[in-house]
Each structure stands twice: as structure tokens, then as C-alpha cells.
Design an enzyme around this catalytic site. Structure first.
Site, mmCIF file in Angstrom:
data_model
loop_
_atom_site.group_PDB
_atom_site.id
_atom_site.type_symbol
_atom_site.label_atom_id
_atom_site.label_comp_id
_atom_site.label_asym_id
_atom_site.label_seq_id
_atom_site.Cartn_x
_atom_site.Cartn_y
_atom_site.Cartn_z
ATOM 1 N N TYR A 285 1.352 6.374 -9.696
ATOM 2 C CA TYR A 285 2.125 5.906 -10.976
ATOM 3 C C TYR A 285 1.185 4.802 -11.454
ATOM 4 O O TYR A 285 0.933 4.785 -12.798
ATOM 5 C CB TYR A 285 3.289 5.771 -10.749
ATOM 6 C CG TYR A 285 4.077 5.136 -12.026
ATOM 7 C CD1 TYR A 285 4.252 5.952 -12.810
ATOM 8 C CD2 TYR A 285 4.501 3.693 -11.698
ATOM 9 C CE1 TYR A 285 4.900 5.195 -14.130
ATOM 10 C CE2 TYR A 285 5.273 3.414 -12.897
ATOM 11 C CZ TYR A 285 5.203 4.003 -14.366
ATOM 12 O OH TYR A 285 5.805 3.407 -15.127
ATOM 13 N N LYS B 243 -1.043 4.447 -15.261
ATOM 14 C CA LYS B 243 -0.587 3.658 -16.180
ATOM 15 C C LYS B 243 -1.845 2.505 -16.420
ATOM 16 O O LYS B 243 -2.331 2.212 -17.715
ATOM 17 C CB LYS B 243 0.653 2.842 -15.948
ATOM 18 C CG LYS B 243 1.906 3.685 -15.874
ATOM 19 C CD LYS B 243 2.279 3.727 -17.258
ATOM 20 C CE LYS B 243 3.557 4.893 -17.546
ATOM 21 N NZ LYS B 243 3.678 4.880 -18.938
ATOM 22 N N SER C 142 3.325 -0.878 -17.563
ATOM 23 C CA SER C 142 4.184 -1.078 -16.472
ATOM 24 C C SER C 142 3.588 -2.274 -15.871
ATOM 25 O O SER C 142 2.493 -2.398 -15.607
ATOM 26 C CB SER C 142 4.302 0.119 -15.604
ATOM 27 O OG SER C 142 5.122 -0.240 -14.407
#
Ligand code: UDP
Length: 342
Positions: free
Chosen positions: A154, A158, A130
Site C-alpha cells: 500500500y 502511494k 499517506s
């Protein structure tokens, strides 16, 4: 002008079977469908915690990546040639309030997956990374060598996953592609597959839910950013273009490339206001919208930079102009106003 980049059907077809985690989810289901349309055998592995059985094409095993023994058993029985790893939790806001579930689902389950691959001598993996791994932009557009300093749990999970892949590549000969998505959007052109999240937090589906009469208004998170119309600018990339990039990345890994870290975006941005205007054009609905407070952690502009996608994958977006994205999303939502279940 015709694109110099070959279409998906002209690029080398990956060798299956391919094990696709999260293949019942938004981007996973589109990718499985593209692969199967080219005759590639797929095995979807999904626990259906956020995915949808109705979105799965072909072979399916309902399996929790937390169950390492079941996962290893699946690899031994199915002997996949490669893995495409979509399964993850993906809400920035939720990751702030519940980081434990993000480290479990994203980091720990990826470790399980890599161990199951190692035990079965399966070496190739394409992974959904991402632009959230970059954190606060130090410059825009964000090229792949922009520092990776994620600010949300988050984004941090990743980045951990990218690091695991890199370390496994060095130590065990894993070959991986980390595809750093910008804003995935749109739906399949025939309206069969699309974006169904519960709860929905993304701008385009929320705007279209207003047009469907499911919400009274759209809230615009901040109207005082340093952008031409004061609203945030994002790089929206059509989900079918993302699917195409996975196909190309698999082809590269199977041809011997060991490591790919590639941004997937258009490099063009649209503001929240421009997206709302596009949704109004597509739907013919006034879509009432109201400016409210900024959402914490939203930078004013996120745009993909760099030329690795075209240089290394021969990929460039084909369906990612804003009107096509919104039209496809609208076709899907009209066909599935209550999601896949109705
Ligand atoms: N946004 C908004 N209202 C909403 C949802 C999103 O103004 O109800 C804005 C958000 O602040 C961001 C852009 O729309 O600038 C895209 O947000 P989205 O949640 O779709 O994707 P993200 O960029 O967070 O991955």
C-alpha cells in the site's frame, strides 16, 4: 486563544469545476461537501466499489478509472479546471496478500488519470498520499524530509503515485499537491457523512461498533510497546480538517505553486488505550477490550512533524482533539448504525 489561521470560508475559493475521484468515499465525500458549500462546482467520479452513492453530493459520474477511454471522454465533456484524486485501495493488510489489485487500482489507474488530464490539458491535481510512504520511522515526529522507504505494498503504491506526479510535473508542467495523511478519523459535525468501510479495520469505528452492540469486544493489537501505556500511539486527524487542507492546496496550485508535499496531522498522539477511554467517555459504554498479539508492521509511534502545512497552506487542525473526533464519529454511527444503506 483564537487561531491565527483563516477558516476555510476565508481562504481563496478554488476555481471549478473540480473532478473528484473517489468522491463517494470517506474523505472525498467530506471534501466535496465543503467545496460545494463554498459554491465550487464538483463532478464526482467513482466506481462505487467501496464508496457510497448516498454520500455523494451533487454531480456524479459512475466510472471506473480503469476505463481510459471513458475517462478521457469525461475530461473532454466536462473540462475540469483541476482534479482531486482520492480513489484508491487503502488497506495495508490486504495490500500484502493482494498486491496486484493495489498496483492496478493505485498505480495503473493513476496513470490513466494523468493521461486523461494531459489529453485535456488539465494541469492541477491534489492527491491523497499517506504517512505510510515513510515506512518504519527513523525518527519521530516524521517530517516531510524523512526518508520515504515504505514497507507495505500500500505504502509503496502511494510512493509510486507521488513519483509519477513529480515526473509529470517536470516533463509536462503538471502542478500537484501530495497530502500525506496520518490517521483520518471523525465524521461531519452534523452526523450526515462519516466513515463506512466494509470490512471495517480502523480503531475508532471498531470501538464504537462495540458500544453499539455490533461487536462483543475490541482487540488491542499489542500491549507491550515502548510507550507510556504499552499501546501504539497514532496521530488522529479530523476528516473535516483534511477536507479544509484540500481546499487550501487547490487554491495554492491554482495560484501558481507547482509542487507541494505536505504532512497532514496534528503532531499530537493518542495511544490505543486513550482512544478506547475516549470512546467510553463519549458513549457511556464500558467497551470491553482485550490485549492480543501485535499487528505486523505497526510501529509504536507515528506522529506528524514539520511545519509545511502551516507555512505553505496556512492550514492547521481545528476539530482534531480526540473528544471532538470521537463525538462526531459517534453521532454519525448512531444515525447510521448499518452504514449509508439503511
Ligand atoms: N488497532 C487495534 N485494534 C483494532 C484496530 C486497530 O489495536 O481492532 C490499533 C492499531 O494497531 C494501530 C491503531 O489502532 O496502532 C490505529 O490503527 P488503524 O487501523 O485505525 O489505523 P492505521 O494506523 O493502521 O492506519
Amino acid at each position: 486563544m483564537p487561531s491565527p489561521v483563516p477558516s476555510a470560508s476565508q481562504t481563496p475559493v478554488p476555481t471549478g469545476p473540480l473532478l473528484v475521484t473517489g468522491g463517494a468515499g470517506y474523505i472525498g465525500s467530506h471534501t466535496v461537501r465543503l467545496l460545494r458549500s463554498l459554491g465550487v462546482e464538483t463532478i464526482v467520479v467513482d466506481d462505487l466499489s467501496t464508496g457510497h452513492a448516498a454520500a455523494v453530493d451533487g454531480d456524479f459520474e459512475q466510472l471506473d478509472l480503469g476505463d481510459l477511454e471513458a475517462l478521457k471522454d469525461c475530461f473532454q465533456r466536462r473540462r475540469p479546471a483541476a482534479v482531486v484524486h482520492f480513489a484508491a485501495r487503502c488497506y495495508v493488510g490486504e495490500s500484502v496478500t493482494d498486491p496486484a489489485s493495489y498496483y492496478l487500482a493505485n498505480v495503473h489507474h493513476t496513470w490513466n488519470l494523468l493521461e486523461a488530464m494531459r489529453a485535456a490539458d488539465c494541469r492541477d491535481i491534489v492527491f491523497s498520499s499517506s504517512c505510510a510512504t515513510y515506512g518504519e520511522p527513523q525518527f519521530v515526529p516524521l517530517t516531510e524530509d524523512h526518508p520515504q522507504l515504505p514497507i507495505s505494498p500500500y505504502g509503496k503504491t502511494k510512493l509510486h503515485m507521488e513519483h509519477m506526479l513529480d515526473d509529470y510535473a517536470r516533463a509536462y508542467g503538471l502542478r500537484f499537491a501530495a497530502l500525506r495523511y496520518f490517521n483520518a478519523a471523525g465524521a461531519s459535525a452534523d452526523g450526515r457523512l462519516g466513515e463506512v468501510h466494509e470490512p471495517e479495520t480502523h480503531l475508532i469505528p471498531l470501538a464504537l461498533q462495540v458500544a453499539l452492540g455490533q461487536r462483543a469486544e475490541l482487540l488491542i493489537f499489542g500491549g507491550d510497546y515502548d510507550t507510556p501505556d504499552g499501546t501504539c500511539i497514532r496521530d488522529y486527524i479530523h476528516v473535516e480538517d483534511l477536507a479544509d487542507a484540500h481546499l487550501r492546496a487547490l487554491g495554492k496550485l491554482q495560484a501558481g505553486t507547482q509542487c507541494l508535499q505536505v504532512n497532514l496531522g496534528t503532531g499530537d498522539g493518542y495511544s490505543v488505550q486513550e482512544v478506547i477511554d475516549g470512546a467510553r467517555r463519549a458513549t457511556g459504554h464500558p467497551i470491553p477490550a482485550r490485549i492480543v498479539e501485535r499487528r505486523p508492521g505497526d510501529p509504536p509511534r507515528l506522529l506528524a512533524g514539520g511545519s509545511r502545512a502551516i507555512e505553505q497552506l496556512g492550514w492547521q487542525p481545528r476539530r482534531s482533539d480526540l473528544d471532538a473526533i470521537i463525538q462526531d464519529a459517534w453521532n454519525f454511527m448512531r444515525a447510521h448504525p448499518k452504514g449509508y444503506d439503511v
